[in-house]
Design a protein around this motif. Structure first.
Motif, PDB file in Angstrom:
ATOM      1  N   ARG A 191      16.390  29.667  35.144  1.00 20.47           N
ATOM      2  CA  ARG A 191      17.567  29.538  35.577  1.00 20.47           C
ATOM      3  C   ARG A 191      18.302  30.973  36.105  1.00 20.47           C
ATOM      4  O   ARG A 191      19.018  31.018  36.906  1.00 20.47           O
ATOM      5  CB  ARG A 191      18.142  29.267  34.251  1.00 20.47           C
ATOM      6  CG  ARG A 191      19.807  29.086  34.471  1.00 20.47           C
ATOM      7  CD  ARG A 191      20.378  29.050  33.294  1.00 20.47           C
ATOM      8  NE  ARG A 191      22.133  29.149  32.827  1.00 20.47           N
ATOM      9  CZ  ARG A 191      22.711  29.125  31.522  1.00 20.47           C
ATOM     10  NH1 ARG A 191      22.549  28.969  31.069  1.00 20.47           N
ATOM     11  NH2 ARG A 191      24.299  29.240  32.669  1.00 20.47           N
ATOM     12  N   VAL A 221      22.531  19.406  34.038  1.00 19.26           N
ATOM     13  CA  VAL A 221      22.703  19.452  32.684  1.00 19.26           C
ATOM     14  C   VAL A 221      21.595  18.902  32.354  1.00 19.26           C
ATOM     15  O   VAL A 221      21.089  17.300  32.431  1.00 19.26           O
ATOM     16  CB  VAL A 221      23.014  20.198  31.982  1.00 19.26           C
ATOM     17  CG1 VAL A 221      24.407  21.176  31.851  1.00 19.26           C
ATOM     18  CG2 VAL A 221      24.801  18.698  31.852  1.00 19.26           C
ATOM     19  N   THR A 280      26.444  25.809  31.063  1.00 17.64           N
ATOM     20  CA  THR A 280      26.024  26.638  32.654  1.00 17.64           C
ATOM     21  C   THR A 280      26.635  27.724  33.168  1.00 17.64           C
ATOM     22  O   THR A 280      25.455  28.264  33.950  1.00 17.64           O
ATOM     23  CB  THR A 280      25.900  25.020  33.373  1.00 17.64           C
ATOM     24  OG1 THR A 280      27.674  24.870  34.142  1.00 17.64           O
ATOM     25  CG2 THR A 280      25.947  23.851  32.439  1.00 17.64           C
TER      26      THR A 280
END
Length: 244
Positions: free
Chosen positions: A5, A25, A64
């Motif tokens: 990520r 997600v 996020t």
């Protein structure tokens, strides 16, 4: 977080200054908030900006987010007012006001866990409503000379009543598919101080004129709303915007 990520979002943020970078997600438990999760993961790049007024909130979900420290401080950091303050929505709107951009990476880089005691449940719906109405008036209605409200039902009438008097006067009509509302012909705003009280026509959606503020929730009519919008060959962000 998925192992890649930080690297992937860092690369995207470095290539896109002044941008909030989000991602898709994966939900735990699987199937949690199914309609909301589908919305988070399926918006196209243009809709990340056109659908910022909906009740879902920011078009890239806050867990996020990835952005530069410089942009974070330029926007003005988070509101630390505590429980009940929608700090993500406030920051997101302020980023857009300052000319910020929004992108979402199409990889699932975050496992987003649902639990019933999450802080998001402490934010009052009325607080969110007021912020959304104010942002809509600031960013959109201030530029429109007139518009129609798609829905003569509860949400459409509530939006009308929440608008400033100047923006109320810009409403040409409500539109709907409900024959009872259409046959009635008008919505009378009984709470108005004006005399005579405003009477707004209620029309079938095929007879109303764009631009529209759509006050019917997405993904809840079995595709009927979406099909009706397509039938008019309208462009989202130009001819209509979703609010509910």
């Amino acid at each position: 977080m998925k192992p890649q990520r930080v690297r992937v979002q860092y690369e995207a943020a470095a290539a896109n200054p002044n941008t909030i970078v989000g991602c898709r997600v994966c939900r735990v438990p699987e199937g949690s908030t199914e309609r909301y999760t589908r919305w988070i993961n399926s918006l196209d790049p243009e809709q990340l900006l056109t659908q910022v007024f909906t009740s879902h909130g920011p078009t890239v979900v806050m867990p996020t987010w990835f952005c530069s420290r410089d942009w974070f401080e330029e926007v003005g950091v988070f509101d630390e007012g505590g429980k009940g303050v929608p700090e993500d929505l406030l920051f997101f709107y302020q980023s857009l006001r300052r000319g910020g951009h929004v992108i979402r990476l199409d990889d699932c880089l975050l496992v987003y866990r649902y639990h019933e005691h999450a802080a998001t449940h402490s934010v009052l719906e009325e607080t969110i409503w007021s912020l959304r109405v104010d942002f809509l008036q600031e960013r959109v209605l201030s530029r429109w000379e007139s518009f129609s409200i798609w829905s003569a039902g509860k949400q459409g009438r509530r939006l009308y009543r929440s608008l400033s008097p100047g923006n109320q006067r810009k409403v040409k009509a409500f539109c709907d598919v409900d024959e009872k509302k259409i046959q009635k012909g008008f919505y009378t705003y009984e709470g108005s101080k004006d005399r005579p009280k405003p009477r707004i026509p209620v029309l079938h959606f095929t007879r109303a004129s764009p631009p529209f503020i759509v006050c019917v929730k997405l993904d809840l009519t079995g595709g009927v709303l979406e099909a009706n919008l397509r039938s008019l060959q309208l462009k989202e962000g130009v001819d209509y915007l979703h609010f509910s």
